[in-house]
Write a protein that holds these residues in place. Structure first.
Motif, PDB file in Angstrom:
ATOM      1  N   LYS A 178      13.285   0.309  -5.685  1.00  0.00           N
ATOM      2  CA  LYS A 178      12.975   0.989  -6.942  1.00  0.00           C
ATOM      3  C   LYS A 178      11.501   1.384  -6.968  1.00  0.00           C
ATOM      4  O   LYS A 178      10.682   0.823  -6.241  1.00  0.00           O
ATOM      5  CB  LYS A 178      13.302   0.078  -8.129  1.00  0.00           C
ATOM      6  N   ARG A 179      11.185   2.371  -7.812  1.00  0.00           N
ATOM      7  CA  ARG A 179       9.803   2.843  -8.009  1.00  0.00           C
ATOM      8  C   ARG A 179       9.142   3.161  -6.669  1.00  0.00           C
ATOM      9  O   ARG A 179       8.033   2.739  -6.355  1.00  0.00           O
ATOM     10  CB  ARG A 179       8.986   1.808  -8.790  1.00  0.00           C
ATOM     11  N   ARG A 180       9.862   3.968  -5.888  1.00  0.00           N
ATOM     12  CA  ARG A 180       9.362   4.261  -4.546  1.00  0.00           C
ATOM     13  C   ARG A 180       8.095   5.104  -4.559  1.00  0.00           C
ATOM     14  O   ARG A 180       7.281   5.026  -3.634  1.00  0.00           O
ATOM     15  CB  ARG A 180      10.453   4.965  -3.726  1.00  0.00           C
ATOM     16  N   GLY A 181       7.898   5.927  -5.591  1.00  0.00           N
ATOM     17  CA  GLY A 181       6.677   6.713  -5.674  1.00  0.00           C
ATOM     18  C   GLY A 181       5.444   5.839  -5.792  1.00  0.00           C
ATOM     19  O   GLY A 181       4.450   6.019  -5.082  1.00  0.00           O
TER      20      GLY A 181
ATOM     21  N   THR B  81       3.470  15.827  -2.833  1.00  0.00           N
ATOM     22  CA  THR B  81       3.002  14.921  -1.781  1.00  0.00           C
ATOM     23  C   THR B  81       2.474  15.691  -0.578  1.00  0.00           C
ATOM     24  O   THR B  81       1.452  15.320   0.014  1.00  0.00           O
ATOM     25  CB  THR B  81       4.135  13.974  -1.348  1.00  0.00           C
ATOM     26  N   ILE B  82       3.151  16.777  -0.195  1.00  0.00           N
ATOM     27  CA  ILE B  82       2.660  17.575   0.930  1.00  0.00           C
ATOM     28  C   ILE B  82       1.288  18.165   0.616  1.00  0.00           C
ATOM     29  O   ILE B  82       0.360  18.114   1.454  1.00  0.00           O
ATOM     30  CB  ILE B  82       3.665  18.683   1.278  1.00  0.00           C
TER      31      ILE B  82
ATOM     32  N   ILE C  90       0.141  11.433 -11.842  1.00  0.00           N
ATOM     33  CA  ILE C  90       1.173  12.434 -12.116  1.00  0.00           C
ATOM     34  C   ILE C  90       2.489  11.718 -12.429  1.00  0.00           C
ATOM     35  O   ILE C  90       2.998  10.947 -11.604  1.00  0.00           O
ATOM     36  CB  ILE C  90       1.348  13.370 -10.903  1.00  0.00           C
ATOM     37  N   PRO C  91       3.089  11.948 -13.604  1.00  0.00           N
ATOM     38  CA  PRO C  91       4.308  11.222 -14.004  1.00  0.00           C
ATOM     39  C   PRO C  91       5.466  11.366 -13.014  1.00  0.00           C
ATOM     40  O   PRO C  91       6.183  10.399 -12.756  1.00  0.00           O
ATOM     41  CB  PRO C  91       4.646  11.845 -15.359  1.00  0.00           C
TER      42      PRO C  91
ATOM     43  N   ILE D 124      -9.428   7.609  -1.284  1.00  0.00           N
ATOM     44  CA  ILE D 124      -8.927   6.688  -2.315  1.00  0.00           C
ATOM     45  C   ILE D 124      -8.867   7.382  -3.662  1.00  0.00           C
ATOM     46  O   ILE D 124      -7.878   7.241  -4.412  1.00  0.00           O
ATOM     47  CB  ILE D 124      -9.832   5.441  -2.386  1.00  0.00           C
ATOM     48  N   ALA D 125      -9.893   8.146  -3.983  1.00  0.00           N
ATOM     49  CA  ALA D 125      -9.913   8.870  -5.262  1.00  0.00           C
ATOM     50  C   ALA D 125      -8.768   9.868  -5.341  1.00  0.00           C
ATOM     51  O   ALA D 125      -8.128  10.035  -6.392  1.00  0.00           O
ATOM     52  CB  ALA D 125     -11.259   9.578  -5.434  1.00  0.00           C
ATOM     53  N   ALA D 126      -8.463  10.541  -4.227  1.00  0.00           N
ATOM     54  CA  ALA D 126      -7.358  11.502  -4.214  1.00  0.00           C
ATOM     55  C   ALA D 126      -6.019  10.807  -4.441  1.00  0.00           C
ATOM     56  O   ALA D 126      -5.166  11.310  -5.195  1.00  0.00           O
ATOM     57  CB  ALA D 126      -7.346  12.259  -2.885  1.00  0.00           C
ATOM     58  N   VAL D 127      -5.808   9.657  -3.805  1.00  0.00           N
ATOM     59  CA  VAL D 127      -4.569   8.898  -4.001  1.00  0.00           C
ATOM     60  C   VAL D 127      -4.435   8.473  -5.464  1.00  0.00           C
ATOM     61  O   VAL D 127      -3.357   8.581  -6.075  1.00  0.00           O
ATOM     62  CB  VAL D 127      -4.535   7.667  -3.079  1.00  0.00           C
ATOM     63  N   ALA D 128      -5.523   8.008  -6.051  1.00  0.00           N
ATOM     64  CA  ALA D 128      -5.500   7.589  -7.455  1.00  0.00           C
ATOM     65  C   ALA D 128      -5.149   8.753  -8.379  1.00  0.00           C
ATOM     66  O   ALA D 128      -4.414   8.579  -9.361  1.00  0.00           O
ATOM     67  CB  ALA D 128      -6.854   6.989  -7.843  1.00  0.00           C
TER      68      ALA D 128
END
Length: 423
Positions: free
Chosen positions: A304-307, A245-246, A416-417, A407-411
């Motif tokens: 739940k599913r905080r990611g 995330t960083i 990533i699992p 937006i593309a970077a967030v997607a």
């Protein structure tokens, strides 16, 4: 019966948010200290771009001003984390507030005497950024100490919610000050809030004196900052959620922050030629969206599913920024600003809570400084670059391009699992 059920839910929600006040003697002073200083900061958030555009009319110059603010901030971070973990964290916050009080008072004086120039602004904004780079890791570390597990979700949500509530009032007040009075009044008020915040921190010291460990001050310790920094990196490497995330937000922030800080003020003031008061309302709507997110997050102790939830919020903010340059209606802009604030607050609350859960208290300053460094290291370049590109190809095209790339970077990160599985 339905009315009684709704009343019980409201009472439970109220009780959840009262827990930090009833279970922690330190929380009220830490909360009040930050809240007061945010009153002034939220006012100058509106006033500073208006002053820069009034002096220069250039998006490039606005980008340079913000770059000069961020550069000392970033350069301080590798050292401030070490300092925060070695010395008294609250006193570091107090020192930072005193110097920022002086900076804001000087800006106000220069405005009232008509001596303010862009070059003077460069120096004072740079000093302010340097103090922010010292203050933020200390503030994060103190929060990690005060926000114990039993109050953590409610304390984080309440802190952010109250800050955003101030931002509902501050930007509108800032717009009124610019429209009706001198911007110097806004900077003077900001200086006063840093002084009041300092007084709250004096009280906080009394309650934290026994909670925070003594810091090493011997000569040998002064040369260990590199090894301490590596310890922070080691902690981050042990948690994929943290280091991924960083790294991701070192890029995403370039896209989002540049648009929010440099081009949204341009969109309101220059492109649409709206009154500064309208820009203040737009910022307030962003705060309103953030408050709604904080209320939602603080209503439960576990999510739940905080990611997925966190990056979903970042995606929502990006979509709002993408639509903003194609919107001319004041109501439409205000609605999109609210969505932008809601999404980023959801991400921010989950991120802050996860840091407090995963990082040891004794190393929190170093990890917080690495987090801030990774997130903000390239922002000085981003502000200058986005301002320059906007002057070359137009602000509308620049906003759309950078929002779409973000937006593309967030997607990509959501693919990533380990991010999707983060609980």
């Amino acid at each position: 019966m339905q009315a009684q059920s709704q009343l019980k839910k409201k009472l439970r929600l109220f009780d959840n948010f009262m827990v930090p006040f009833t279970q922690s003697r330190s929380f009220p002073y830490l909360w009040l200290s930050q809240l007061i200083s945010m009153v002034g900061s939220s006012i100058t958030t509106v006033i500073l771009p208006m002053v820069v555009y009034s002096l220069t009319g250039s998006t490039t110059m606005m980008g340079i001003v913000m770059g000069i603010y961020m550069l000392p901030y970033v350069l301080m971070l590798p050292f401030s984390g070490w300092v925060v973990d070695r010395y008294d964290r609250v006193r570091i916050m107090m020192l930072s507030n005193v110097i920022r009080f002086i900076v804001m008072l000087l800006i106000a004086i220069f405005i009232f005497t008509d001596w303010l120039s862009v070059h003077i602004l460069f120096v004072l904004v740079g000093v302010n950024g340097l103090m922010e780079g010292l203050f933020q890791p200390a503030f994060s570390a103190v929060r990690a100490t005060v926000f114990t597990p039993e109050i953590r979700n409610a304390a984080n949500a309440l802190t952010q919610m109250s800050i955003q509530a101030v931002r509902l009032i501050g930007p509108v007040l800032g717009g009124l000050i610019v429209s009706s009075f001198s911007p110097g009044f806004g900077f003077g008020l900001d200086a006063l809030t840093y002084l009041l915040s300092f007084l709250c921190l004096i009280q906080l010291v009394k309650y934290l004196a026994r909670e925070l460990p003594k810091k090493k001050t011997d000569t040998e310790a002064t040369f260990s900052w590199k090894s301490d920094l590596m310890d922070g990196i080691t902690i981050l490497k042990g948690h994929p959620w943290l280091w991924i995330t960083i790294l991701a937000f070192s890029f995403i922030n370039i896209c989002y922050s540049g648009v929010i800080v440099v081009l949204i003020p341009w969109l309101f003031k220059v492109h649409l030629q709206l009154d500064p008061f309208i820009y203040g309302i737009g910022i307030a709507c962003s705060g309103g969206g953030a408050i709604a997110a904080a209320l939602l997050f603080g209503s439960r102790t576990n999510w739940k599913r905080r990611g997925v939830l966190a990056y979903g919020g970042a995606l929502l903010s990006g979509l709002a920024l993408l639509l903003m340059p194609f919107t001319t209606s004041s109501i439409g802009l205000a609605s999109l600003m609210a969505l932008e604030g809601f999404g980023l607050m959801i991400f921010g609350l989950i991120w802050e809570t996860s840091l407090q859960e995963l990082v040891p208290a004794e190393a929190f300053g170093r990890v917080a400084s690495l987090d801030l460094l990774g997130s903000f290291a390239l922002l000085p370049v981003s502000y200058v670059l986005i301002g320059w590109i906007a002057d070359k190809i137009g602000g509308i095209s620049t906003m759309a391009i950078f929002a779409a790339v973000g937006i593309a970077a967030v997607a990509c990160v959501l693919c990533i699992p380990s991010i999707r599985r983060f609980q």
